[in-house]
Design a protein around this motif. Structure first.
Motif, short mmCIF file in Angstrom:
data_model
loop_
_atom_site.label_atom_id
_atom_site.label_comp_id
_atom_site.label_asym_id
_atom_site.label_seq_id
_atom_site.Cartn_x
_atom_site.Cartn_y
_atom_site.Cartn_z
N GLY A 38 0.77 -1.23 0.00
CA GLY A 38 0.00 0.00 0.00
C GLY A 38 0.81 1.28 0.00
O GLY A 38 0.25 2.37 -0.10
N THR A 39 2.13 1.21 0.11
CA THR A 39 2.97 2.41 0.09
C THR A 39 4.00 2.29 -1.03
O THR A 39 4.47 1.19 -1.33
N PRO A 40 4.37 3.41 -1.65
CA PRO A 40 5.34 3.37 -2.75
C PRO A 40 6.69 2.82 -2.28
O PRO A 40 7.11 3.07 -1.15
N GLU A 41 7.38 2.10 -3.17
CA GLU A 41 8.68 1.53 -2.84
C GLU A 41 9.65 1.69 -3.99
O GLU A 41 9.25 1.78 -5.15
N ARG A 42 10.95 1.71 -3.67
CA ARG A 42 11.98 1.77 -4.69
C ARG A 42 12.18 0.41 -5.34
O ARG A 42 11.91 -0.63 -4.73
N SER A 43 12.70 0.43 -6.56
CA SER A 43 12.92 -0.81 -7.30
C SER A 43 13.87 -1.74 -6.54
O SER A 43 13.63 -2.94 -6.44
N VAL A 44 14.94 -1.17 -5.97
CA VAL A 44 15.93 -2.00 -5.28
C VAL A 44 15.32 -2.67 -4.04
O VAL A 44 15.67 -3.81 -3.71
N LEU A 105 -4.87 2.31 -3.53
CA LEU A 105 -4.78 3.61 -4.17
C LEU A 105 -4.92 4.73 -3.14
O LEU A 105 -4.20 5.73 -3.19
N LEU A 106 -5.82 4.54 -2.17
CA LEU A 106 -5.98 5.51 -1.10
C LEU A 106 -4.74 5.55 -0.22
O LEU A 106 -4.30 6.63 0.22
N GLN A 107 -4.15 4.40 0.03
CA GLN A 107 -2.94 4.33 0.85
C GLN A 107 -1.78 5.04 0.15
O GLN A 107 -1.01 5.77 0.80
N ASN A 108 -1.68 4.85 -1.15
CA ASN A 108 -0.62 5.53 -1.91
C ASN A 108 -0.82 7.04 -1.87
O ASN A 108 0.13 7.82 -1.75
N LEU A 109 -2.09 7.47 -2.01
CA LEU A 109 -2.39 8.91 -1.98
C LEU A 109 -2.05 9.50 -0.62
O LEU A 109 -1.47 10.59 -0.54
N ALA A 110 -2.40 8.80 0.45
CA ALA A 110 -2.10 9.29 1.80
C ALA A 110 -0.60 9.45 2.00
O ALA A 110 -0.14 10.44 2.59
N ALA A 111 0.17 8.49 1.49
CA ALA A 111 1.63 8.56 1.62
C ALA A 111 2.20 9.70 0.78
O ALA A 111 3.10 10.42 1.22
N ARG A 112 1.66 9.87 -0.42
CA ARG A 112 2.18 10.91 -1.32
C ARG A 112 1.85 12.31 -0.82
O ARG A 112 2.69 13.21 -0.88
N LEU A 113 0.64 12.51 -0.32
CA LEU A 113 0.21 13.84 0.13
C LEU A 113 0.52 14.09 1.60
O LEU A 113 0.38 15.21 2.08
N ARG A 114 0.91 13.02 2.32
CA ARG A 114 1.26 13.11 3.75
C ARG A 114 0.07 13.62 4.56
O ARG A 114 0.20 14.51 5.42
N VAL A 115 -1.10 13.04 4.31
CA VAL A 115 -2.33 13.35 5.04
C VAL A 115 -3.09 12.05 5.26
O VAL A 115 -2.78 11.03 4.66
#
Length: 264
Positions: A38-44, A105-115
């Motif tokens: 649910g949260t963005p991650e780096r390729s590595v 998608l909501l989890q990704n948005l929360a992480a991206r917007l920090r809300v």
């Protein structure tokens, strides 16, 4: 088809069942992983977690981005599940299952917007309910309980639902007067904020729903043009300036325009 053909066909099916195309299997593992975390991650980091060769993992991710099933943020260099992934199965699920598809998608948005992000749904003629909530992965965050119900006119989301109501109707005003606001406002001021929300596409509640809390919401339109869902960003008052709030509202509008293809 003679007996030889039947034997050959069965042999082919057995052979097909025994073959595993590793890049395809890894692509599915990556998609499953991004949907679950649910949260963005780096390729590595993805490569290490799934024990995939880093170069192979990067190439698979790049392909998935091109196919619109994975999103890539060039600023953070992180990958997340994309809306295209949900569209692949949108014809096979009920609305309740569609809400489940929206969670990463909501989890990704929360992480991206920090809300903290909440998905509200209209129920009946006078209530709205939180059907999903995703908190920002920060040290200080606001938790919103799923299942919480409110009068339809309340909060930033309420102002959006009110854009499709006749505010001159005495029953609407009576409903407004029956709401216990944390920070009271007049019905005239409320109507002005509803009209402003209709004009700019997103709504704001500045501490009226809960003291010290600011909420910004955008509508998710159904194919018929009705508002059945809203997405709200919840943060502390003073956490963003006026321009930051505007940017947040516009980001929610963009997100909701895409989320409609998942929920409907």
């Amino acid at each position: 088809m003679d007996s030889t053909d039947v034997v050959d066909l069965n042999d082919a099916r057995k052979a097909a069942g025994a073959v595993t195309v590793k890049p395809v299997a890894n692509a599915i593992r990556i998609l499953r992983h991004l949907s679950q975390v649910g949260t963005p991650e780096r390729s590595v980091d993805i490569a290490r977690r799934l024990s995939i060769n880093p170069s192979t993992c990067f190439n698979i991710l790049r392909t998935l981005v091109m196919e619109d099933v994975v999103d890539f943020n060039p600023m953070s260099k992180r990958y997340s599940a994309g809306l295209g992934l949900a569209r692949l199965v949108e014809q096979l699920v009920t609305q309740g299952q569609r809400v489940q598809l929206a969670i990463p998608l909501l989890q990704n948005l929360a992480a991206r917007l920090r809300v903290t992000v909440t998905l509200w749904r209209r129920i009946g003629s006078d209530r709205i309910v939180i059907v999903s909530s995703a908190a920002s992965p920060t040290d200080v965050r606001i938790d919103m309980a799923e299942g919480q119900r409110l009068p339809m006119l309340m909060g930033a989301s309420g102002r959006l639902f009110a854009t499709q109501m006749d505010l001159d109707d005495p029953e609407i005003r009576a409903g407004f007067e029956g709401i216990r606001w944390a920070r009271p406002l007049s019905f005239e001021t409320y109507c002005e904020e509803v009209r402003l929300a209709a004009k700019r596409g997103w709504a704001l509640d500045d501490g009226h729903f809960s003291v010290g809390i600011l909420a910004v919401a955008a509508p998710v339109y159904s194919p018929s043009g009705s508002i059945d869902f809203t997405v709200s960003a919840v943060l502390f008052r003073g956490q963003r300036d006026e321009e930051g709030i505007k940017v947040l509202g516009e980001a929610l509008v963009e997100f909701c325009s895409e989320l409609g293809s998942v929920l409907f």
